[in-house]
Design an enzyme around this catalytic site. Structure first.
Site, PDB file in Angstrom:
ATOM      1  N   ASP A   1       0.816  -1.224   0.000  1.00 32.56           N
ATOM      2  CA  ASP A   1       0.000   0.000   0.000  1.00 32.56           C
ATOM      3  C   ASP A   1       0.843   1.265   0.000  1.00 32.56           C
ATOM      4  O   ASP A   1       0.397   2.313  -0.468  1.00 32.56           O
ATOM      5  CB  ASP A   1      -1.033   0.002   1.132  1.00 32.56           C
TER       6      ASP A   1
HETATM    7  C1  LAN Z   1       3.612  -0.764  10.266  1.00 30.12           C
HETATM    8  C2  LAN Z   1       3.718   0.613   9.735  1.00 30.12           C
HETATM    9  C3  LAN Z   1       3.116   0.836   8.398  1.00 30.12           C
HETATM   10  C4  LAN Z   1       1.920  -0.060   8.142  1.00 30.12           C
HETATM   11  C5  LAN Z   1       1.012   0.399   6.981  1.00 30.12           C
HETATM   12  C6  LAN Z   1       1.767   0.673   5.691  1.00 30.12           C
HETATM   13  C7  LAN Z   1       0.324   1.701   7.383  1.00 30.12           C
HETATM   14  C8  LAN Z   1      -0.069  -0.653   6.776  1.00 30.12           C
HETATM   15  O1  LAN Z   1      -0.994  -0.234   5.809  1.00 30.12           O
HETATM   16  C9  LAN Z   1       0.525  -2.021   6.508  1.00 30.12           C
HETATM   17  C10 LAN Z   1       1.349  -2.464   7.718  1.00 30.12           C
HETATM   18  C11 LAN Z   1       2.475  -1.502   8.104  1.00 30.12           C
HETATM   19  C12 LAN Z   1       3.610  -1.704   7.132  1.00 30.12           C
HETATM   20  C13 LAN Z   1       3.029  -1.783   9.495  1.00 30.12           C
HETATM   21  C14 LAN Z   1       3.046  -3.173  10.011  1.00 30.12           C
HETATM   22  C15 LAN Z   1       3.460  -3.362  11.493  1.00 30.12           C
HETATM   23  C16 LAN Z   1       4.549  -2.409  11.918  1.00 30.12           C
HETATM   24  C17 LAN Z   1       5.759  -2.645  11.037  1.00 30.12           C
HETATM   25  C18 LAN Z   1       4.002  -0.990  11.701  1.00 30.12           C
HETATM   26  C19 LAN Z   1       2.740  -0.699  12.495  1.00 30.12           C
HETATM   27  C20 LAN Z   1       5.102  -0.143  12.311  1.00 30.12           C
HETATM   28  C21 LAN Z   1       5.581  -0.964  13.542  1.00 30.12           C
HETATM   29  C22 LAN Z   1       5.004  -2.401  13.397  1.00 30.12           C
HETATM   30  C23 LAN Z   1       6.033  -3.452  13.871  1.00 30.12           C
HETATM   31  C24 LAN Z   1       5.448  -4.836  13.739  1.00 30.12           C
HETATM   32  C25 LAN Z   1       6.443  -3.133  15.309  1.00 30.12           C
HETATM   33  C26 LAN Z   1       7.368  -4.116  15.950  1.00 30.12           C
HETATM   34  C27 LAN Z   1       6.594  -5.130  16.685  1.00 30.12           C
HETATM   35  C28 LAN Z   1       6.496  -6.417  16.325  1.00 30.12           C
HETATM   36  C29 LAN Z   1       5.332  -7.209  16.736  1.00 30.12           C
HETATM   37  C30 LAN Z   1       7.528  -7.093  15.493  1.00 30.12           C
END
Ligand code: LAN
Length: 653
Positions: free
Chosen positions: A385
């Site tokens: 996305d």
């Molecule tokens: C994110 C940040 C961006 C987000 C979007 C692009 C907004 C979404 O549409 C798809 C998923 C995604 C890429 C996403 C997935 C999970 C993340 C990477 C996070 C919320 C930022 C931090 C999180 C990550 C998993 C945090 C670390 C914790 C763990 C459980 C590994």
């Protein structure tokens, strides 16, 4: 900043966007919220023997104290109720930063977590970090064997099939586990071993400790299947071959090196960033790898009024900038905003990833060429996305001739090809990769505190964004070969059908990366409209009725993160500007911008705007893995402007 009198709410909102744009052309800001990150950061610094400088120390202290709950504990995130996991870790962090155990805040913390079982009752990720810090015994963990990486790739539970964030966290964990990595003992650690347990450390039954878990720390209960697998791994650990372990550790280290190099040592996320750093510290203390990691540690730090925090990613810049551009374009004030848009365009163009990561198959990576990441090109992991929003914003900007910059047709085509390569068999799009694992893998989720971390599923948000981007590209490209155009239309139709199937009985869509149903319903409705679904379609009628039914008395819409945890709409105490904006954007897509409901929503937004053009802070609007709140700083500046641009001033129907 005081806005000149007589400016409209939209103009005032645009002024704020102009004033807060970074010189790089992006909008970036606070991406904090999760409270397990700062203590992991502090613990890593401690393990490396790097004493934080005075201002870093003071900043962390302010942040950790600011988010201690009234009961003395800390939540999973800044809005969460207390858990043993984050309470013990933040307690340890404060101690490692030099706060004495007699400190009143620390006494209150102990008074909360000791009766809840102390460190023995922490969720699994807490125990893991405590092991590395010498505050817990590896025997008290279920094994994380590195040998899993040597299994044949076709096995449905090969780690290469896990959601990339889960996989990249358990990768370095398996190395630390395999080596039983542990910092050298020190007086503060000896003291801590007395402080974080309700019983004497020497008397602890570590085997039994594997199963101790406070009810506060459970979102995903350990299944019978997981318990059986855990026991199996435990038996294996008792008899594993030393030679095989060495081979596995070498393979894991090679995978870690590949991740480090592909991301310029930023790493895919905050947790594997810290664990990879620790792996290298134990493997080659003071070596070049550690230095390279330390040089990029501060990329994750952010200072705000509440103190210094570790962000959830190296930034959310590309994502926020792509939305800001779309919001500005929606206002129609592109002439006045030209310099701002030109800078944003330059930023977006510069963040496109132009090549695949080295040996992608060897490292379980999907191709990257043509994609956009969430943050910056250096980070290097494109997301479906983010690619879609980057593409949408680029196409919008290219249409505003001339900003003396355009993405070449070839680079646009690369983005589209990447999107096509990421569509799942179910017609939807997942986050970073194709879906690789079966649903039942979720039964082995060992995290306790997170939901849905094992597999990269198709999401309504990602699917909608990709459908919108493909349609925008189709509209913008005059001379596409017929076969290519047909491939795009086929992908859009399958995406549309996925979105239709994902709609809830009640007419809403559940969001996974924003809070929650207002977010999902914005994406659901926009995806359907982009795919050519008419506003009279029953799916859009039901969506509009769903939103009307959830409007609050103040004219706004508002949910809390409980919506995500409970998977049903949970009202906030009043309307929230960001969620109201999502609901308005969705109503607009349903053809209901002029409706009384939408006009009341717009009035709510106008009334809430401050004289300086901003909207006041409110409930957190971002989330991941069902439980953890994360703050999107730009949303309050972007979405109200976008929503007002589309529904305000349209006469009441
Ligand atoms: C994110 C940040 C961006 C987000 C979007 C692009 C907004 C979404 O549409 C798809 C998923 C995604 C890429 C996403 C997935 C999970 C993340 C990477 C996070 C919320 C930022 C931090 C999180 C990550 C998993 C945090 C670390 C914790 C763990 C459980 C590994």
């Amino acid at each position: 900043m005081r806005a000149p009198a007589g400016r409209s709410p939209i103009e005032k909102g645009l002024d704020v966007l102009v004033a807060t744009q970074d010189p790089s052309g992006s909008w970036k800001g606070d991406y904090g919220g999760p409270l397990f990150l700062p203590p992991l950061y502090v613990g890593t610094l401690y393990a490396l023997g790097r004493v934080p400088d005075a201002s870093t120390r003071a900043g962390f202290l302010r942040y950790l104290r600011a988010h201690q709950n009234g009961d003395g504990g800390w939540g999973l995130d800044v809005e969460g109720s207390s858990q043993v996991f984050t309470s013990v870790l933040n307690y340890v962090a404060l101690r490692l930063l030099g706060v004495p155990p007699e400190d009143a805040g620390l006494q209150r913390a102990r008074a909360w977590f000791l009766p809840h079982g102390g460190a023995l009752a922490s969720a699994s990720w807490g125990k893991f970090m405590l092991c590395v810090l010498g505050l817990y015994e590896y025997e008290g963990l279920y094994p994380v064997p590195p040998e899993l990486w040597l299994l044949p790739r076709w096995l449905p539970f090969h780690p290469g099939r896990l959601w990339c964030h889960c996989r990249m966290v358990y990768l370095p964990m398996s190395h630390l586990y395999g080596r039983r990595a542990r910092v050298a003992d020190a007086p503060v650690l000896r003291a801590l071993r007395e402080e974080i347990y309700a019983e004497p450390y020497a008397a602890i039954d570590w085997r039994a400790a594997r199963d101790r878990l406070a009810p506060t720390d459970v979102y995903t209960p350990r299944t019978a299947f997981l318990q059986r697998v855990n026991r199996l791994l435990g038996a294996y650990e008792g008899m594993h071959s030393g030679a095989l372990r060495e081979r596995a550790l070498a393979e894991v280290l090679q995978q870690i090196r590949a991740e480090d190099e592909a991301t310029h040592h930023i790493c895919i996320g905050p947790v594997n960033k810290l664990y990879n750093t620790l792996v290298w510290h134990f493997e080659r203390p003071g070596g070049a790898e550690v230095e390279a990691h330390v040089a990029r540690l501060a990329d994750y730090l952010w200072e705000n009024r509440d103190g210094l925090k570790m962000n959830g990613y190296n930034s959310s810049e590309l994502w926020d900038t792509a939305f800001a551009v779309q919001a500005i374009a929606a206002t129609g004030q592109t002439q006045r905003m030209r310099p701002t848009l030109a800078r944003a365009y330059r930023f977006i163009v510069d963040q496109q990833v132009l090549e695949d990561s080295p040996q992608p198959e060897r490292h379980y990576r999907h191709p990257s060429k043509g994609g956009w990441p969430f943050s910056t090109r250096e980070h290097g992991w494109p997301i479906s996305d983010c690619t879609a929003e980057g593409l949408k914003a680029s196409l919008l900007l290219a249409a505003l001739e001339p900003l003396d910059l355009t993405l070449s047709a070839e680079r646009l085509a690369d983005a589209v090809s990447l999107l096509l390569s990421m569509q799942n068999g179910d017609g939807g799009w997942a986050t970073y990769e194709l879906r690789r694992g079966p649903r039942w893998l979720e039964l082995l989720n060992p995290s306790d505190v997170f939901g849905d971390i094992m597999v990269d599923y198709s999401y309504v948000e990602c699917t909608s964004a990709c459908v919108q981007a493909l349609m925008a590209y189709l509209h913008a490209s005059k001379a596409l070969p017929a076969s290519r155009a047909e491939a795009l239309r086929g992908a859009v139709r399958r995406g549309r059908d996925f979105i239709l199937r994902a709609q809830g009985e009640d007419g809403g869509w559940e969001g996974s990366w924003g809070v929650c149903f207002s977010y999902g319903t914005w994406f659901g409705t926009w995806g359907l409209r982009a795919a050519g679904v008419e506003v009279e379609h029953p799916a859009l009628r039901r969506a509009a009725a769903y939103l009307r039914a959830h409007q609050l008395a103040d004219g706004g819409w508002g949910e809390t993160i409980e919506s995500c945890r409970q998977r049903t709409w949970v009202h906030a105490e009043g309307g929230q500007a960001v969620m109201t904006s999502w609901a308005l954007l969705a109503l607009h897509a349903c053809g209901e911008g002029p409706s009384r409901a939408a006009q009341r929503g717009a009035a709510f937004l106008r009334a809430r705007q401050q004289p300086d053009g901003r909207w006041p802070e409110e409930h957190i609007a971002g989330v991941f893995n069902k439980t953890c709140a994360i703050h999107y700083d730009a949303y309050l500046r972007v979405f109200p402007v976008w929503a007002l641009a589309l529904v305000d001033g349209v006469s009441v129907g």
